[in-house]
Design a protein around this motif. Structure first.
Motif, short mmCIF file in Angstrom:
data_model
loop_
_atom_site.label_atom_id
_atom_site.label_comp_id
_atom_site.label_asym_id
_atom_site.label_seq_id
_atom_site.Cartn_x
_atom_site.Cartn_y
_atom_site.Cartn_z
N ALA A 64 5.67 5.28 -9.67
CA ALA A 64 6.28 5.52 -11.00
C ALA A 64 7.27 4.51 -11.16
O ALA A 64 7.58 3.53 -10.23
N VAL A 65 7.65 4.01 -12.52
CA VAL A 65 8.23 3.25 -12.92
C VAL A 65 9.58 3.53 -13.52
O VAL A 65 9.43 4.50 -14.42
N PRO A 99 0.62 -1.17 -0.04
CA PRO A 99 0.02 -0.02 0.08
C PRO A 99 0.82 1.29 -0.10
O PRO A 99 0.32 2.24 -0.32
N SER A 100 2.17 1.11 0.53
CA SER A 100 2.86 2.36 0.47
C SER A 100 3.79 2.52 -0.66
O SER A 100 4.59 3.30 -0.67
N LEU A 101 3.74 1.68 -1.70
CA LEU A 101 4.43 1.71 -2.82
C LEU A 101 4.69 2.91 -3.71
O LEU A 101 3.50 3.35 -4.05
N ILE A 110 13.12 7.48 -15.51
CA ILE A 110 11.87 7.04 -15.27
C ILE A 110 11.22 6.88 -16.88
O ILE A 110 11.57 7.45 -17.79
N ILE A 111 10.36 5.74 -16.78
CA ILE A 111 9.55 5.36 -18.03
C ILE A 111 8.09 5.39 -17.99
O ILE A 111 7.54 5.46 -19.12
N ILE A 112 7.44 5.43 -16.77
CA ILE A 112 6.30 5.71 -16.74
C ILE A 112 5.85 6.73 -15.61
O ILE A 112 6.34 6.43 -14.55
#
Length: 364
Positions: A350-351, A315-317, A362-364
């Motif tokens: 974010a990815v 949940p904190s991701l 960052i890609i997404i």
């Protein structure tokens, strides 16, 4: 101090001299060549059954069923290492606790059984005692064996200064380890850890946690198992939701050490619920770092969460780091769907593409 490596072939001539007391002995290291046909064992009369000044004891591949009796006289021990304990040298957890009860100076206790046959007799197992033996100086504990043996031992001891713990379990279908959880929860040093790693291989799965100030892990849990679905389910059982320190970890790395040139060991049809069960206790993790071998499978498991449950796991991701991904168009669609669902839930993620040199974009 005696630190002499003696071939097993010469032990028969030396053994009679070792049946008498050595009252000034402080260091003893006996390594047995496990590949030799002749098995060397120590008799109950070894050292005359007494080692009052012994401070460091190493026994490797050496059967010694009467060891607990000798240890009752070794109340000056600082370190005790029993490696690869053969099946012919087994002793009960109760006998071991009795021996440990006199060791107020013991700082390192490292005992590793050779096979799963160290499992205690179910008839001899009992409820934890009202008063436990306190090991006031114990700082490092290493164990290899079946979880029932460790549980019976931990139920009878306290180690208030414990700061290093390494546990290796032989494979089992059901792990019930409340005493291990109790020991970990009571150790103050583990509460300062913030990073966790899950390492997978073709033989074991390993979980380790690190503090901000140390490169070596404070806690390592390893399970010996070849089947990866069993690895995941077993580690999920050993960790479990009751292991409180998991709720304080803010970074989680899941790494497959296989070189990229080798076929991935992760099965495409592996149950995604196994990944979710493993991730479920990590409620404080902000950063999730995944190697290229496992990243697709972990993210696919997250993507398959129903929209109403998308924030229940991790949940904190806030950030997902995927190693060595290519340009944006190569990002699997399931990552985009997971990110979109988190965005709609008000918990954006974010990815990033994470390179070998530690740099990322960052890609997404």
């Amino acid at each position: 101090m005696w630190n002499q490596l003696v071939p097993t072939s010469r032990w028969e001539g030396l053994a009679p001299a070792m049946q008498k007391p050595f009252p000034e002995l402080t260091f003893l290291n006996i390594w047995v060549d496990s590949e030799e046909d002749t098995v060397m064992s120590l008799q109950d009369s070894f050292l005359g059954g007494s080692a009052p000044l012994l401070r460091h004891l190493w026994l490797v591949d050496c059967p010694f069923p009467g060891l607990p009796t000798l240890l009752l006289s070794a109340n000056h021990l600082d370190s005790l290492h029993l490696w690869n304990i053969p099946d012919s040298g087994l002793f009960s957890p109760q006998a071991l606790v009795t021996a440990l009860s006199v060791m107020s100076r013991l700082e390192i206790f490292d005992f590793q059984f050779q096979s799963p046959r160290s499992r205690p007799d179910p008839a001899s197992r009992s409820t934890p005692p009202l008063t436990r033996t306190v090991l006031p100086a114990l700082a490092r504990l290493v164990f290899q064996g079946v979880h029932e043996y460790l549980e019976d031992l931990l139920a009878q001891i306290e180690a208030p200064l414990l700061n290093k713990l390494k546990i290796t379990f032989f494979m089992d279908l059901h792990f019930v380890v409340p005493q291990l959880h109790r020991l970990i929860s009571h150790a103050k040093s583990f509460k300062t850890c913030h990073r966790a790693f899950v390492y997978t291989s073709d033989r074991t799965i390993r979980f380790a946690i690190f503090s901000e100030t140390h490169w070596s892990p404070e806690l390592t849990l390893e399970i010996r198992c070849r089947e990866l679905d069993y690895q995941l389910s077993s580690l999920a059982q050993v960790c479990g939701s009751s292991l409180l320190l998991l709720s304080t970890l803010v970074q989680l790395d899941i790494v497959d050490p296989l070189p990229p040139t080798l076929p991935s060991q992760w099965k495409d049809d592996m149950e995604t619920t196994q990944w979710l069960q493993l991730l479920d206790p990590f409620t404080a993790v902000n950063d999730l770092r995944l190697s290229d071998q496992v990243g697709r499978h972990v993210c696919q498991a997250l993507e398959e969460l129903a929209e109403e449950r998308v924030t229940e796991v991790l949940p904190s991701l806030q950030n997902i780091f995927l190693s060595d991904l290519g340009p944006l168009e190569s990002v699997p669609k399931f990552i985009e769907r997971f990110v979109a669902a988190r965005q709609l839930s008000g918990h954006p993620v974010a990815v990033y593409s994470w390179g070998d040199r530690g740099n990322y974009e960052i890609i997404i």
